[in-house]
Design a protein around this motif. Structure first.
Motif, mmCIF file in Angstrom:
data_model
loop_
_atom_site.group_PDB
_atom_site.id
_atom_site.type_symbol
_atom_site.label_atom_id
_atom_site.label_comp_id
_atom_site.label_asym_id
_atom_site.label_seq_id
_atom_site.Cartn_x
_atom_site.Cartn_y
_atom_site.Cartn_z
ATOM 1 N N LYS A 93 0.985 -1.112 -0.020
ATOM 2 C CA LYS A 93 -0.338 -0.172 -0.120
ATOM 3 C C LYS A 93 0.890 1.328 0.192
ATOM 4 O O LYS A 93 2.251 1.172 0.390
ATOM 5 N N GLU A 94 -0.049 2.370 -0.211
ATOM 6 C CA GLU A 94 0.929 3.576 -0.665
ATOM 7 C C GLU A 94 1.349 4.103 1.448
ATOM 8 O O GLU A 94 2.555 5.212 0.870
ATOM 9 N N LEU A 138 6.963 1.002 -9.818
ATOM 10 C CA LEU A 138 6.054 1.144 -9.003
ATOM 11 C C LEU A 138 4.813 2.697 -10.129
ATOM 12 O O LEU A 138 3.843 2.695 -10.084
ATOM 13 N N ASP A 139 5.997 3.460 -10.554
ATOM 14 C CA ASP A 139 5.470 4.527 -10.972
ATOM 15 C C ASP A 139 4.798 4.542 -11.876
ATOM 16 O O ASP A 139 3.531 4.636 -12.412
ATOM 17 N N LYS A 140 4.592 3.348 -12.644
ATOM 18 C CA LYS A 140 4.407 3.027 -13.829
ATOM 19 C C LYS A 140 3.003 1.918 -13.748
ATOM 20 O O LYS A 140 1.950 1.723 -14.797
ATOM 21 N N GLU A 154 -5.377 4.124 -7.859
ATOM 22 C CA GLU A 154 -6.497 4.586 -5.989
ATOM 23 C C GLU A 154 -6.164 3.519 -5.510
ATOM 24 O O GLU A 154 -6.236 4.197 -4.412
ATOM 25 N N ASP A 155 -5.666 2.207 -6.773
ATOM 26 C CA ASP A 155 -6.830 0.756 -5.154
ATOM 27 C C ASP A 155 -5.422 0.166 -5.095
ATOM 28 O O ASP A 155 -5.307 -0.107 -3.677
ATOM 29 N N HIS A 156 -4.403 0.355 -6.077
ATOM 30 C CA HIS A 156 -2.896 -1.291 -6.008
ATOM 31 C C HIS A 156 -2.271 -0.010 -6.124
ATOM 32 O O HIS A 156 -2.123 -0.178 -7.456
ATOM 33 N N LEU A 157 -0.803 -0.133 -5.602
ATOM 34 C CA LEU A 157 0.534 -0.286 -6.649
ATOM 35 C C LEU A 157 1.069 -0.911 -7.335
ATOM 36 O O LEU A 157 1.409 -0.472 -8.028
#
Length: 384
Positions: free
Chosen positions: A252-253, A289-291, A295-298
């Motif tokens: 998660k974030e 991760l950036d790719k 909103e829901d999952h990394l």
């Protein structure tokens, strides 16, 4: 009903979801039995005598239970019955009973200090032990007082020849069985540890990981299938972070925070060990991760079974002659990313979450030797 048209009264003791039934030796006309009140009725000399006998039995069972409770030791429903009968509880403890005591206790600790998977493995070990006892002794259980080292060696032989288990499975099975025996000794149910003179052969597992070239080829390959590309990226992400599947799937974030050095760090509590796992987020991992970040999952959601299945396809496409599983990413992180880039062993041990550095050294000794050889070759070239 017997010849006198009387029915026997049976008593049932229930403790910790375990049951024990036994005959009270009392017989009664079923017309005189009140099932809801568990008493004989109506009030008369014969029925009153039955109720008095039942009351005494219940009282003695409660006394047996209280006696065992104040001993501050683990006990089963069979122990309550044995105490009620005035038998020696300690000497009559069996292997099955000790397993059940341990499993019952561990089930209450799920989510606290153990997991469902760990408890399930003790259920498996119990099943293997009982099948051995049935095969070897033609019995459904085995008393602890009869336990010797011969039982252990025969059990090991059974796992090899009858079950056809690999050495690692045999070692793990006996390791869990040994825990049960140690508890039996600690609780005075067994006078001495039959494992004292036993020397089990601990298997040497070869560490499988991706080399620099294999990892590079995987990173550079562009897959035509979106699902394979996603799994490849997640595998690469774990090669640069050392995350296990569960931690990766639930990322998660909130798990990504700015550390004391103003760089991004991963802060996760490992499900397996319940220990905190903190590791700097390397650039390659951050790019992945950036790719995929939304909103829901990394990262994309893929089941563990599908993940490992897709990895087999990926290995074949890229030309990696290894059976790829998610766990290999963690091994690659420790070896190719850390050790081969001169990260000290103690830091590797810390990042992997090993309780002792000796565990890390034992697993990655071969890799360290290869690195020493590489560095000595460089030194030899400089000294020429």
């Amino acid at each position: 009903m017997n010849a006198n048209n009387l029915c026997p009264l049976t008593c049932r003791i229930t403790n910790e979801l375990e049951r024990k039934e036994f005959s009270t030796g009392i017989f009664i006309n079923p017309d005189y039995w009140n099932a809801s009140k568990q008493k004989a009725h109506p009030s008369n000399k014969g029925n009153n005598q039955v109720n008095t006998q039942l009351s005494l039995i219940k009282q003695e069972i409660n006394q047996a239970f209280l006696f065992l409770q104040v001993q501050d030791k683990e006990f089963s429903v069979d122990d309550i019955y044995s105490q009620f009968k005035g038998e020696n509880v300690k000497l009559d403890k069996s292997i099955k009973q000790m397993f059940q005591l341990h499993i019952t206790k561990q089930e209450k600790l799920i989510g606290i200090s153990t997991t469902k998977v760990s408890v399930a493995k003790f259920h498996q070990t119990l099943a293997h032990t009982l099948s051995f006892i049935k095969k070897k002794y033609n019995s459904s259980d085995y008393l602890l007082k009869d336990m010797t080292m011969a039982f252990i060696t025969e059990f090991e032989f059974y796992l090899k020849t009858e079950k056809k288990f690999m050495q690692n499975t045999i070692y793990k099975t006996l390791q869990r069985f040994r825990q049960i025996i140690k508890q039996s000794v600690a609780l005075d149910f067994l006078p001495k540890d039959p494992f004292l003179l036993y020397k089990g052969k601990k298997p040497k597992k070869e560490i499988v990981f991706l080399s620099k070239d294999e990892l590079k080829n995987l990173e550079q390959h562009q897959f035509a299938s979106e699902r394979l590309q996603q799994v490849a990226d997640m595998f690469i992400f774990c090669c640069y972070t050392g995350l296990a599947y569960t931690e990766m799937a639930t990322l998660k974030e909130s798990n990504i925070q700015t550390g004391f050095d103003d760089n991004k760090w991963l802060y996760i509590k490992r499900q397996k060990t319940k220990k905190s796992y903190e590791v700097p987020l390397l650039t390659r991992a951050s790019d992945i991760l950036d790719k995929y970040k939304n909103e829901d999952h990394l990262l994309p959601v893929v089941s563990n079974q599908r993940f490992n299945s897709y990895l087999k396809e990926i290995a074949e496409i890229v030309g990696i002659d290894k059976i790829l599983t998610h766990h290999i990413a963690r091994k690659t992180f420790a070896s190719t990313i850390l050790l081969f880039n001169n990260v000290p062993m103690e830091i590797v041990s810390e990042l992997l979450g090993h309780s002792e550095i000796g565990i890390t050294q034992q697993h990655y000794a071969k890799i360290v030797k290869e690195k020493v050889s590489e560095e000595m070759s460089k030194l030899n070239f400089l000294l020429k």
